[in-house]
Motif scaffolding. Structure first.
Motif, PDB file in Angstrom:
ATOM      1  N   GLU A  92       0.694  -1.140   0.137  1.00  0.00           N
ATOM      2  CA  GLU A  92       0.058   0.049  -0.079  1.00  0.00           C
ATOM      3  C   GLU A  92       0.725   1.260   0.063  1.00  0.00           C
ATOM      4  OE1 GLU A  92      -2.714  -0.365   3.273  1.00  0.00           O
ATOM      5  OE2 GLU A  92      -4.166  -1.412   2.221  1.00  0.00           O
ATOM      6  N   GLU A 107      -4.679   2.931  -5.209  1.00  0.00           N
ATOM      7  CA  GLU A 107      -6.074   1.931  -5.267  1.00  0.00           C
ATOM      8  C   GLU A 107      -6.541   1.818  -6.398  1.00  0.00           C
ATOM      9  OE1 GLU A 107     -10.487   2.554  -3.934  1.00  0.00           O
ATOM     10  OE2 GLU A 107      -9.553   2.194  -2.158  1.00  0.00           O
ATOM     11  N   TYR A 154      -4.375  -1.161  -8.399  1.00  0.00           N
ATOM     12  CA  TYR A 154      -4.851  -2.222  -7.712  1.00  0.00           C
ATOM     13  C   TYR A 154      -5.777  -2.897  -8.454  1.00  0.00           C
ATOM     14  CZ  TYR A 154      -1.898  -2.444  -3.451  1.00  0.00           C
ATOM     15  OH  TYR A 154      -0.803  -2.505  -2.623  1.00  0.00           O
ATOM     16  N   LYS A 187      -7.393  -6.860   0.074  1.00  0.00           N
ATOM     17  CA  LYS A 187      -7.476  -5.992   1.038  1.00  0.00           C
ATOM     18  C   LYS A 187      -7.920  -6.735   2.487  1.00  0.00           C
ATOM     19  CE  LYS A 187      -8.490  -0.996   1.993  1.00  0.00           C
ATOM     20  NZ  LYS A 187      -7.163  -0.725   2.002  1.00  0.00           N
ATOM     21  N   THR A 201      -2.411  -6.582   1.066  1.00  0.00           N
ATOM     22  CA  THR A 201      -1.811  -5.241   0.373  1.00  0.00           C
ATOM     23  C   THR A 201      -0.988  -4.620   1.492  1.00  0.00           C
ATOM     24  OG1 THR A 201      -3.818  -4.116   0.988  1.00  0.00           O
ATOM     25  CG2 THR A 201      -3.515  -5.046  -1.214  1.00  0.00           C
ATOM     26  N   ASN A 202      -0.871  -5.193   2.759  1.00  0.00           N
ATOM     27  CA  ASN A 202      -0.044  -4.558   3.776  1.00  0.00           C
ATOM     28  C   ASN A 202       0.481  -5.748   4.564  1.00  0.00           C
ATOM     29  OD1 ASN A 202       1.079  -2.729   5.614  1.00  0.00           O
ATOM     30  ND2 ASN A 202      -0.794  -2.557   6.772  1.00  0.00           N
TER      31      ASN A 202
END
Length: 470
Positions: A42, A47, A50, A63, A68-69
């Motif tokens: 991220e 966004e 993605y 997510k 994504t993190n």
């Protein structure tokens, strides 16, 4: 009850000192780290990018799973916590064993047993009365700590090397702790700045002004060689220092680091566009200028045109979501909304610079949604240059560096120093020399031969008859 708690503690200790657990945790952490390199994270990914790559459903799934993190996800932190406990427990277990080894003294060994050592040497003959001090001197010259016990000379060196691997394990715990400090108290962001912008950071008592920035090309080429940005630190309304940063040459101040990370034209964040506005019947209302996230009023129509977004290279995903494929002006488009005096939205649409795209869009929208009260064309666009700064605060970095330093120290001790022990049994008609080493038998064999040769040259045995085992 106390016995029950002791049993639980013993079972937990056994579980966390398991090598199998360490292998499983390392494998899972490595797998997540691999996913973290394959799936954009991220911090530096928009966004819309993605969605363009994975679609709306795919992005929502990623997510939801925190893919994504990954490095900030609960499961990665949980695995790291388990690994830290596993490493700390294994370190404690090994450290206790090393301590017992450290406290275990050398003892007397019978000469017949010494002769069975892999490294042993026996000299038979009449032994001189001053043999012991002369042999002690030889051993001390080679760095051995020497003492006598029951007519035996006991010599050893580097007993402390057993702690080398323990230092390595403790250092890994320190490195992980440093990473945790950065994760909890650190700061990382990416800032797009224009000339004259002043950056204010959370928790910082200073600001940084962007004075100017530029790029340098290779000679006789349009290829960029380097990006540079001149920054000034301002504290208490005073200019403290000015520095020009470039790639791999950041500005560091009070724990914050400013890295040169990107450079370009800020089309998506600060584009200034010129729009031609027409009524549905084709009547021209004029050309108007506005910026992204702002707009302009048209007094003659009592309307307000809001400019929502600008894409330098317009494209649609499979889910019909607009995004920019590149940052080049390949297919520029602007998203606009028109509101009446009461704030009611009359229409929204995309306006294009390329005529064929404008005709295609207007035709498609007419078929789908019918006629609109206004038509808009994109007739001009400009945008300021920007510099991209990666800003970090890494309070755990000194701890990590300290940990890595001792990782190296622990490995060097473990690799190049091995505990060595020498027994010399002296009787009236024989000297028996034997030695052992914890590892690295080859290098010890060479040292053992040198010691034997030096002892032989002392001529402390008359009519010697020797037996060497190496």
């Amino acid at each position: 009850m106390r016995a029950f708690l002791k049993e639980i503690a013993r079972d937990l200790y056994t579980f966390f000192t398991s090598i199998t657990l360490a292998i499983v945790l390392i494998s899972l952490i490595a797998l997540l780290a691999l996913l973290g390199t394959l799936i954009p994270q991220e911090t530096f990914t928009r966004e819309v990018d993605y969605i363009a790559r994975y679609g709306v459903e795919g992005y929502n799934t990623l997510k939801k799973l925190q893919l994504t993190n990954i490095f900030g996800s609960w499961y990665f932190l949980f695995l790291m916590a388990l690994f830290t406990l596993n490493l700390a427990a294994c370190t404690h277990k090994r450290l206790m064993a090393s301590w017992r080894y450290w406290k275990l003294p050398m003892g007397f060994i019978r000469p017949e047993d010494l002769k069975r050592f892999e490294h042993s040497y026996a000299i038979s003959g009449s032994v001189c009365s001053d043999a012991s001090p002369k042999i002690r001197e030889v051993l001390q010259r080679h760095g051995y700590r020497v003492r006598e016990h029951n007519s035996q000379i006991l010599a050893e060196k580097w007993r402390w090397e057993r702690f080398g691997i323990d230092v390595f394990h403790i250092s890994l715990v320190i490195v992980i702790f440093g990473g945790l400090v950065t994760m909890l108290f650190g700061y990382r962001t990416f800032a797009i700045a224009h000339q004259g912008d002043v950056l204010r950071l959370p928790g910082a008592d200073f600001a940084v002004r962007v004075n100017r920035f530029w790029s340098e090309n290779y000679k006789n080429s349009e290829r960029v060689m380097d990006w540079r940005t001149e920054l000034t630190v301002i504290e208490n309304d005073k200019e403290i220092l000015t520095k020009t940063i470039e790639v791999n040459a950041p500005l560091r101040y009070k724990g914050y680091n400013f890295y040169q990370s990107a450079f370009g034209t800020d089309w998506q964040g600060a584009a200034r566009v010129t729009l031609a506005l027409f009524r549905a019947d084709g009547t021209a209302l004029g050309e108007f200028v506005g910026t992204v996230d702002d707009g302009f009023a048209v007094p003659s129509e009592n309307i307000f045109v809001k400019i929502g977004a600008f894409l330098p290279d317009f494209a649609l995903t499979e889910n019909l979501i607009a995004y920019s494929r590149t940052q080049r002006l390949e297919n520029p488009a602007v998203f606009v909304e028109i509101y009446d005096a009461q704030g009611f939205r009359l229409m929204r649409t995309w306006a294009f610079s390329r005529p064929e795209m404008q005709r295609f869009w207007e035709t498609t929208m007419a078929r789908v949604g019918g006629e609109t009260p206004y038509r808009i064309k994109l007739v001009g666009m400009t945008a300021p240059e920007f510099t991209g700064l990666q800003i970090t605060k890494d309070p755990g970095r000194p701890i990590v560096y300290f940990g890595f330093l001792f990782v190296i120290v622990g490995l060097l001790v473990h690799m190049y120093f091995k505990h060595r022990q020498i027994w010399v049994h002296i009787s009236e008609n024989e000297i028996v020399i034997a030695g052992t080493v914890r590892n690295n038998l080859k290098s010890f064999a060479e040292e053992f031969r040198r010691l034997v040769r030096e002892i032989e040259r002392l001529q402390i045995v008359t009519h010697p008859e020797s037996e060497l085992v190496v």
